[in-house]
Design an enzyme around this catalytic site. Structure first.
Site, PDB file in Angstrom:
ATOM      1  CD1 TRP A   1      93.364  -5.677  63.444  1.00  0.00           C
ATOM      2  CD2 TRP A   1      95.029  -5.811  64.924  1.00  0.00           C
ATOM      3  NE1 TRP A   1      92.977  -6.538  64.431  1.00  0.00           N
ATOM      4  CE2 TRP A   1      93.980  -6.644  65.343  1.00  0.00           C
ATOM      5  CE3 TRP A   1      96.194  -5.730  65.698  1.00  0.00           C
ATOM      6  CZ2 TRP A   1      94.061  -7.389  66.526  1.00  0.00           C
ATOM      7  CZ3 TRP A   1      96.280  -6.474  66.867  1.00  0.00           C
ATOM      8  CH2 TRP A   1      95.214  -7.283  67.268  1.00  0.00           C
TER       9      TRP A   1
ATOM     10  CG  HIS B   1      96.494  -4.793  51.654  1.00  0.00           C
ATOM     11  ND1 HIS B   1      96.078  -3.510  51.408  1.00  0.00           N
ATOM     12  CD2 HIS B   1      95.479  -5.401  52.324  1.00  0.00           C
ATOM     13  CE1 HIS B   1      94.862  -3.345  51.916  1.00  0.00           C
ATOM     14  NE2 HIS B   1      94.480  -4.477  52.471  1.00  0.00           N
TER      15      HIS B   1
ATOM     16  CD  GLU C   1      95.015  -0.164  52.815  1.00  0.00           C
ATOM     17  OE1 GLU C   1      95.730  -0.511  53.781  1.00  0.00           O
ATOM     18  OE2 GLU C   1      93.771  -0.158  52.857  1.00  0.00           O
TER      19      GLU C   1
ATOM     20  N   GLY D   1      87.667  -0.656  52.627  1.00  0.00           N
ATOM     21  CA  GLY D   1      87.522   0.523  53.489  1.00  0.00           C
ATOM     22  C   GLY D   1      86.457   1.494  53.019  1.00  0.00           C
TER      23      GLY D   1
ATOM     24  N   GLY E   1      89.491  -5.726  57.343  1.00  0.00           N
ATOM     25  CA  GLY E   1      90.205  -4.551  57.829  1.00  0.00           C
ATOM     26  C   GLY E   1      89.419  -3.870  58.936  1.00  0.00           C
ATOM     27  N   GLY E   2      88.644  -2.845  58.564  1.00  0.00           N
ATOM     28  CA  GLY E   2      87.943  -2.009  59.549  1.00  0.00           C
ATOM     29  C   GLY E   2      87.175  -2.772  60.607  1.00  0.00           C
TER      30      GLY E   2
HETATM   31  C1  PEP Z   1      91.692  -4.903  53.971  1.00  0.00           C
HETATM   32  O1  PEP Z   1      92.362  -4.002  54.411  1.00  0.00           O
HETATM   33  O2  PEP Z   1      92.242  -5.902  53.505  1.00  0.00           O
HETATM   34  C2  PEP Z   1      90.239  -4.779  53.962  1.00  0.00           C
HETATM   35  C3  PEP Z   1      89.539  -5.696  53.354  1.00  0.00           C
HETATM   36  O3  PEP Z   1      89.709  -3.662  54.593  1.00  0.00           O
HETATM   37  P1  PEP Z   1      88.155  -3.404  54.916  1.00  0.00           P
HETATM   38  O4  PEP Z   1      87.605  -4.670  55.555  1.00  0.00           O
HETATM   39  O5  PEP Z   1      88.163  -2.244  55.875  1.00  0.00           O
HETATM   40  O6  PEP Z   1      87.475  -3.100  53.638  1.00  0.00           O
END
Ligand code: PEP
Length: 254
Positions: A11, A98, A100, A176, A237-238
């Site tokens: 999240w 991750h 990020e 993302g 993620g999203g």
């Molecule tokens: C993530 O944050 O690990 C990810 C895969 O994000 P998203 O699904 O939004 O690409």
């Protein structure tokens, strides 16, 4: 031994305690028919909602993860949270490395390795993220980047530790962005990762490690990805922010 698929919801910096509890209740109601052998479900809320998530998840077949940890157990590290603290709050898993964290907060491969050791000491199952940037892919360096991240990140791990580890292949350019890796791109990376795990940690151990794909996974594209031999689930993620769409991802993967 078959690998039970894992679906993990990351999240990021979203959801309050109330929103966390509501999500888990809604997800549990939507996936009543899902057996624990069919899939393992993990949610990674912000630190502030971990205790509430763990309490609510007790009656749902959902496990809880931290999104990061510090490698020291305690100390003068303002703003950080240790593995022991995550465990104490009710988490059983933790995401490490991750993209990020690597890109925005300076996590290096060496730090990933220290965090991995700390996670195991705290009895948390690590979910280690690896993946190349767009520039690295365009330079033809994808597999070399994966090798470097695996070698340094997993340094010192035993075969048994690799068997119980969860890896997530997350091409940075797919996170993302709405642009997921094609089946061919994901397949090549996952097959390569499995090959390296088998070479470096032994065939049986490498075969037991679960390797998730992450990067713009949605209900519409999970079926093709999960159909690949070395894809054992997804880190989302999203599309995990709504219980309904995360439940649809899990459902469509069955
Ligand atoms: C993530 O944050 O690990 C990810 C895969 O994000 P998203 O699904 O939004 O690409």
């Amino acid at each position: 031994m078959p690998r039970i698929p894992v679906f993990a919801a990351n999240w990021k910096m979203h959801k309050t305690v109330l929103e966390t509890v509501a999500w888990i209740r809604e997800f549990a109601a939507l996936s009543k028919a899902l057996s624990a052998d069919a899939a393992e479900i993990i949610v990674a809320p912000p630190f502030t909602a971990i205790a509430a998530a763990a309490e609510t998840a007790r009656t749902a077949t959902v496990c809880v993860a931290g999104q990061n940890l510090h490698f020291e157990r305690e100390g003068a590290f303002t703003g950080e949270v240790s593995g022991a603290m995550l465990k104490d709050a009710g988490a059983d898993f933790v995401i490490i490395g991750h993209s990020e964290r690597r890109r925005l907060f300076g996590d290096t491969d060496a730090w990933v390795n220290r965090k991995l050791i700390a996670a195991r000491l705290a009895e948390l199952t690590p979910i280690v993220c690896i993946g190349e940037t767009l520039e690295e892919r365009e330079r033809g360096e994808t597999l070399a980047v994966l090798d470097r991240q695996l070698k340094s990140g997993l340094d010192g791990s035993s075969g048994d530790q690799i068997a119980s580890l969860i890896l997530a292949y997350e091409p940075v350019w797919a996170i993302g962005t709405g642009k997921n890796a094609t089946a061919a791109e994901a397949g090549e990376a996952h097959t390569h990762i499995r090959k390296r795990l088998r070479e470096w940690f032994g065939g049986a151990h490498g075969d037991r490690c679960r390797i998730l794909y992450g990067g713009s996974v949605k209900p519409e594209n999970i079926r093709e990805l999960i159909g690949l031999e070395d894809v054992d689930g997804a880190l989302v993620g999203g599309a995990s922010l709504e219980a309904r769409s995360f439940a649809a991802i899990v459902q469509n993967a069955q």
